[in-house]
Design a protein around this motif. Structure first.
Motif, mmCIF file in Angstrom:
data_model
loop_
_atom_site.group_PDB
_atom_site.id
_atom_site.type_symbol
_atom_site.label_atom_id
_atom_site.label_comp_id
_atom_site.label_asym_id
_atom_site.label_seq_id
_atom_site.Cartn_x
_atom_site.Cartn_y
_atom_site.Cartn_z
ATOM 1 N N SER A 140 6.515 -4.300 1.310
ATOM 2 C CA SER A 140 5.295 -3.908 2.026
ATOM 3 C C SER A 140 4.890 -4.964 3.044
ATOM 4 O O SER A 140 4.520 -4.643 4.180
ATOM 5 N N LEU A 143 7.110 -4.800 6.065
ATOM 6 C CA LEU A 143 6.776 -3.640 6.909
ATOM 7 C C LEU A 143 5.457 -3.841 7.639
ATOM 8 O O LEU A 143 5.336 -3.489 8.818
ATOM 9 N N ARG A 144 4.459 -4.410 6.957
ATOM 10 C CA ARG A 144 3.167 -4.649 7.623
ATOM 11 C C ARG A 144 3.333 -5.630 8.783
ATOM 12 O O ARG A 144 2.721 -5.459 9.841
ATOM 13 N N CYS A 147 5.317 -3.670 11.516
ATOM 14 C CA CYS A 147 4.679 -2.420 11.968
ATOM 15 C C CYS A 147 3.163 -2.556 11.873
ATOM 16 O O CYS A 147 2.512 -1.817 11.117
ATOM 17 N N THR A 155 2.874 2.354 5.119
ATOM 18 C CA THR A 155 3.774 1.245 4.773
ATOM 19 C C THR A 155 3.934 1.137 3.260
ATOM 20 O O THR A 155 5.020 0.837 2.778
#
Length: 195
Positions: A140, A143-144, A147, A155
């Motif tokens: 996570s 991805l954070r 993105c 996410t």
């Protein structure tokens, strides 16, 4: 452990918690986990059995901590590789998948857990919450970072699906490159198309 292949030696840790995890690590690698009692592990780590119970609560809690430590060390290595890998989040998850699957195959501790006895396997199956929570958080976070405009619930969902695929592929091995490619396809499909 400093590498994906696993090179931890018992006694590397200096604190009580580390010594206990090092002793448990050595027992798993020796193939003796099922026969070992908490008192044996405590003696190897040069602490009392009560200290072991105070720190980890149970034999299973100790094993979970050892596996989470190993996976976090692996993920530290993975994140270092990904930092030089560009900003494509799906590719980052794909690379993570590949490296984790290679570690599950090549790392002595992870291989023992995945292919081990009935006391080892639940750490990645029925009683896997500590391990899955650690992996989910790391995916996570990646991805954070990659993105920032994607909604947090998206996410989280992508991290959860990717994690479940990784665990599934670790338990039922297939070519790590092929598995990573499939995970990347799924992650691309879940992320917003305007990315």
């Amino acid at each position: 452990m400093g590498t994906v292949s696993g090179d931890r030696r018992p006694g590397e840790g200096t604190g009580v918690r580390e010594r206990l995890m090092d002793a448990a690590y050595a027992e798993v690698l020796a193939g003796d986990w099922g026969e070992r009692r908490m008192v044996d592990i405590a003696a190897t780590a040069r602490v009392s059995r009560q200290t072991l119970y105070n720190v980890f609560g149970s034999k299973e809690g100790l094993l979970q901590a050892v596996v989470v430590r190993e996976v976090n060390t692996l993920l530290d290595t993975v994140m270092g590789v990904l930092d030089s890998d560009g900003d494509d989040p799906a590719h980052a998850v794909s690379r993570t998948t590949r490296m984790v699957l290679l570690a599950a195959r090549d790392n002595p501790l992870l291989r023992a857990v995945v292919t081990g006895d009935d006391q080892l396997l639940p750490v990645v199956t029925t009683r896997s919450a500590p391990l899955l929570d650690a992996l989910r958080e790391r995916i996570s976070l990646t991805l954070r970072e990659r993105c920032p405009d994607v909604a947090p619930d998206t996410t989280e969902a992508v991290a959860d699906v990717a994690l479940r695929l990784i665990v599934s592929y670790a338990l039922q091995p297939m070519d790590p490159d092929q598995a990573a490619q499939r995970v990347e396809m799924v992650v691309h499909g879940m992320l917003p198309v305007d990315r």
